[in-house]
Scaffold this active site. Sequence first.
Site, PDB file in Angstrom:
ATOM      1  N   ASN A  11       0.864  -1.184   0.000  1.00  0.00           N
ATOM      2  CA  ASN A  11       0.000   0.000   0.000  1.00  0.00           C
ATOM      3  C   ASN A  11       0.897   1.230   0.000  1.00  0.00           C
ATOM      4  OD1 ASN A  11      -1.842   2.009   0.496  1.00  0.00           O
ATOM      5  ND2 ASN A  11      -2.362   1.329   2.574  1.00  0.00           N
ATOM      6  N   LYS A  13       0.037   4.291  -0.176  1.00  0.00           N
ATOM      7  CA  LYS A  13      -0.601   5.449   0.497  1.00  0.00           C
ATOM      8  C   LYS A  13      -0.394   6.733  -0.309  1.00  0.00           C
ATOM      9  CE  LYS A  13       0.025   3.114   4.861  1.00  0.00           C
ATOM     10  NZ  LYS A  13       0.003   3.208   6.303  1.00  0.00           N
ATOM     11  N   HIS A  96      -9.354   0.465   5.039  1.00  0.00           N
ATOM     12  CA  HIS A  96      -8.061   0.672   5.698  1.00  0.00           C
ATOM     13  C   HIS A  96      -8.277   1.543   6.934  1.00  0.00           C
ATOM     14  CE1 HIS A  96      -3.999   2.039   6.518  1.00  0.00           C
ATOM     15  NE2 HIS A  96      -3.599   0.972   5.865  1.00  0.00           N
ATOM     16  N   GLU A  98      -6.773   3.950   8.112  1.00  0.00           N
ATOM     17  CA  GLU A  98      -6.659   5.403   7.891  1.00  0.00           C
ATOM     18  C   GLU A  98      -7.923   5.946   7.235  1.00  0.00           C
ATOM     19  OE1 GLU A  98      -2.895   5.137   5.890  1.00  0.00           O
ATOM     20  OE2 GLU A  98      -2.024   4.431   7.771  1.00  0.00           O
ATOM     21  N   GLU A 168      -5.349  -5.860  10.276  1.00  0.00           N
ATOM     22  CA  GLU A 168      -4.357  -4.826  10.548  1.00  0.00           C
ATOM     23  C   GLU A 168      -4.651  -4.171  11.895  1.00  0.00           C
ATOM     24  OE1 GLU A 168      -2.341  -3.416   6.714  1.00  0.00           O
ATOM     25  OE2 GLU A 168      -4.076  -2.146   7.037  1.00  0.00           O
ATOM     26  N   GLY A 174       2.242   1.501  10.883  1.00  0.00           N
ATOM     27  CA  GLY A 174       3.140   2.641  10.789  1.00  0.00           C
ATOM     28  C   GLY A 174       3.814   3.009  12.099  1.00  0.00           C
ATOM     29  N   SER A 214       3.365  -2.944  10.266  1.00  0.00           N
ATOM     30  CA  SER A 214       4.822  -2.949  10.414  1.00  0.00           C
ATOM     31  C   SER A 214       5.467  -4.267   9.988  1.00  0.00           C
ATOM     32  CB  SER A 214       5.213  -2.565  11.848  1.00  0.00           C
ATOM     33  OG  SER A 214       4.725  -1.263  12.149  1.00  0.00           O
TER      34      SER A 214
HETATM   35  C1  PEP Z   1      -0.689  -0.365   6.016  1.00  0.00           C
HETATM   36  O1  PEP Z   1      -0.721   0.781   5.670  1.00  0.00           O
HETATM   37  O2  PEP Z   1      -1.594  -1.115   5.641  1.00  0.00           O
HETATM   38  C2  PEP Z   1       0.398  -0.811   6.874  1.00  0.00           C
HETATM   39  C3  PEP Z   1       0.324  -1.992   7.393  1.00  0.00           C
HETATM   40  O3  PEP Z   1       1.442   0.058   7.074  1.00  0.00           O
HETATM   41  P1  PEP Z   1       2.864  -0.289   7.767  1.00  0.00           P
HETATM   42  O4  PEP Z   1       3.387  -1.535   7.106  1.00  0.00           O
HETATM   43  O5  PEP Z   1       3.723   0.901   7.489  1.00  0.00           O
HETATM   44  O6  PEP Z   1       2.603  -0.503   9.211  1.00  0.00           O
END
Ligand code: PEP
Length: 251
Positions: A11, A13, A96, A98, A168, A174, A214
């Site tokens: 992703n 973003k 997601h 976010e 997630e 993040g 992460s």
């Molecule tokens: C994501 O945006 O779906 C995500 C898991 O980000 P990160 O790997 O940076 O934690």
Amino acid sequence: MTKRTPVIAGNWKMHNTLAESAALIEALKTAGNKNNAEVIVAPSFTSLAKVAELAKGSHIQVSCQDVHWEDKGAFTSAVSPVQAKDAGATLTILGHSERRSVFGDTDEILNKKVAAALRHGLTIIFCVGETLQEREANETIAVINAQLENGLKGYTAEELKGLIIAYEPVWAIGTGKTATPDQAQEVHAAIRQFLADKYGQEYADATRILYGGSVKDSNVDEIMAQPDVDGALVGGQALLADKFARIINFN
Ligand code: PEP
């Protein structure tokens, strides 16, 4: 039991200019894919058509990060599933964290977006996950079950065939904090049980459940070793060709 093809999705973003997106997809095309995973990248809308063009004929599929629930209309700044498909997306991420926390995507809104994606044949990567507060209050499974129940409401197993789920945990996105492999496995097994109860064992066995939060080149192997983890949704390290290549080629 069904053998599930792994999925490694990146992703991007709100990152990358056109030139940066082009360089990244070109690098990934030659990065190998030793597990024969489904490799997916989700660029921002400005890069989508360019990345889809460059990915054509390769093993990499292109997803968008969200779609609106209407096909067209007076929805300033939004992008419809028709436009996303026209630009070359064959999948879309929905829900997601976010989108949920920053842009206010509720379960009800997501249910309309699911309808729109299904209507246009976009494969959905449906994200679910709990906040730290919800985890500490022992609400993780209840929160996730409600997100699945409400977000996917009204559709049968047949209609949801091919849907991909991404677990997630919000506290791991993040932040550099990753769920332990045991924590991930526990929630993935619970999601699979939810799918079995709701749509039948065959559907549950066939559905890929990705972990996101992460994921790095240094922890992907132990996460992917869990029996109910079928892939990864990656943010930060999906922007770095060498790191993402290592994640795609997990051991
Ligand atoms: C994501 O945006 O779906 C995500 C898991 O980000 P990160 O790997 O940076 O934690």
